[in-house]
Design an enzyme around this catalytic site. Structure first.
Site, PDB file in Angstrom:
ATOM      1  CG  PHE A 248      58.365  47.186  77.765  1.00 40.76           C
ATOM      2  CD1 PHE A 248      58.065  46.804  76.467  1.00 40.76           C
ATOM      3  CD2 PHE A 248      57.410  46.991  78.743  1.00 40.76           C
ATOM      4  CE1 PHE A 248      56.836  46.254  76.157  1.00 40.76           C
ATOM      5  CE2 PHE A 248      56.175  46.444  78.445  1.00 40.76           C
ATOM      6  CZ  PHE A 248      55.884  46.068  77.150  1.00 40.76           C
ATOM      7  CG  ASP A 250      63.026  49.814  82.687  1.00 38.98           C
ATOM      8  OD1 ASP A 250      63.569  48.714  82.986  1.00 38.98           O
ATOM      9  OD2 ASP A 250      62.019  50.242  83.271  1.00 38.98           O
TER      10      ASP A 250
END
Length: 359
Positions: A248, A250
């Protein structure tokens, strides 16, 4: 309706995008020697701590019961799961939510605020409420109650818009429940990601890079991963293709990847990131190449995020080759937890400062 099989490879598009970004990057790199060393260190540490999906429910703020209420809680939290970095150097001035006498900052301030609202009888996890909640309503829910805090939750207006959009779609198409959408994916993580990015524009983490569209889908994928972790891969969290989900992308995990040697920045990008941390916190932010906020979709931002996905994929490949089964979700969860738990080790590695609804 679920998407057709021919169009249900959202995470595969993310991985292909990451591969393309890696091959065409000029300022962010995934060194093979660093990946191998990172794989060795990470699996050794994960084995020593017994790291698994059980870690997800161990935190005091996440649901400790895997049920229908937990599904709606996860959906609301991941709809709002973006932009928690603070531009205040003084910890006592940073956005903080207090729950049961404990102060929470960053991502955990969001979870604390949601739980506080539930405790106060506010139906924040019900689409019929948040589809129409006002700015004033959400300002109250995300209030801080510490007198010295000078910072409000970032991007409040954008959070209101995300809740309105997702709430209205759930009411119109899924009887007001994300659980109904979950049932339609028929146990496919890929299909659920595709449905989420199809139906909710605020989850559509897509950008242009070197003349083509690249898909990163951070929040859509972590939504699936959180359900999988909450249910420990059983019942509503059983996805036959969960290993297709990527890391993910980020701003915190890239920092950990740099720490472990699996990600490298060019000298000019590293200098930019270091000076930007100072500029933003001094209120003198400008546009690249001058120090300041890195705009969402900027070449450097896409390179950092795309190469982070590719680095975790390569780490997974090395670990699997050693006979240990692991997926990108567990690697991501572990590295995020590691970065948060070891701020002193991360202190010399700058994060990229971007205000975005995508992460």
């Amino acid at each position: 309706m679920p998407v057709s099989a021919a169009h249900s490879a959202a995470s595969e598009r993310v991985l292909e995008s990451a591969r393309f970004i890696n091959k065409n990057s000029s300022d962010v790199f995934v060194p093979e020697a660093g990946v191998q060393q990172a794989a060795h260190e990470i699996i050794k540490r994960m084995k020593s701590t017994g790291y698994s999906t059980e870690e997800w429910k161990k935190h005091e703020l996440t649901p400790n019961t895997a049920d229908a209420a937990a599904i709606e809680w996860i959906f609301v939290v991941d709809t709002l799961n973006f932009s928690f970095w603070s531009d205040r150097t003084n910890k006592n001035e940073q956005y903080t939510v207090t729950l049961d006498g404990t102060e929470h900052r960053g991502y955990w301030s969001l979870c604390a605020a949601i739980n506080r609202a539930i405790n106060e009888g506010i139906p924040i996890t019900h689409a019929s409420y948040y589809a129409h909640a006002s700015l004033s309503d959400l300002s109250h829910i995300f209030r801080t109650d510490l007198p010295d805090v000078q910072e409000h939750i970032p991007m409040l207006a954008e959070r209101v818009q995300c809740l309105h959009e997702t709430g209205r779609v759930l009411l119109e198409k899924y009887g007001g429940k994300f659980a109904n959408m979950l049932k339609q994916c028929e146990g496919s993580a890929q299909t659920l990601v595709e449905m989420v990015v199809r139906d909710f524009a605020c989850y559509r983490d897509e950008h242009m890079f070197q003349g083509r569209r690249v898909d990163l889908y951070k929040r859509a994928q972590i939504l699936v991963a959180d359900i999988w972790a909450c249910f420990e891969g059983q019942k509503d969290g059983m996805f036959e293709d969960i290993d297709k989900i990527t890391m993910f992308a980020d701003y915190r995990v890239p920092q950990a990847l740099c720490h472990f040697g699996a990600l490298e920045y060019s000298p000019r990008l590293l200098e930019y990131l270091k000076t930007s941390e100072v500029a933003v916190r001094q209120g003198t932010s400008a546009s690249p190449p001058e120090p300041g906020l890195l705009p969402t979709g900027h070449k450097w931002e896409v390179e950092i995020r795309g190469n982070s996905i590719w680095a975790v994929e390569r780490i997974c490949q090395h670990i699997r080759a050693s006979g240990v089964h692991v997926n990108a979700i567990l690697i991501d969860f572990y590295m995020w937890d590691y970065a948060k738990a070891h701020p002193e080790a991360m202190a010399s590695i700058p994060i990229h400062l971007t205000r975005s609804i995508f992460y």
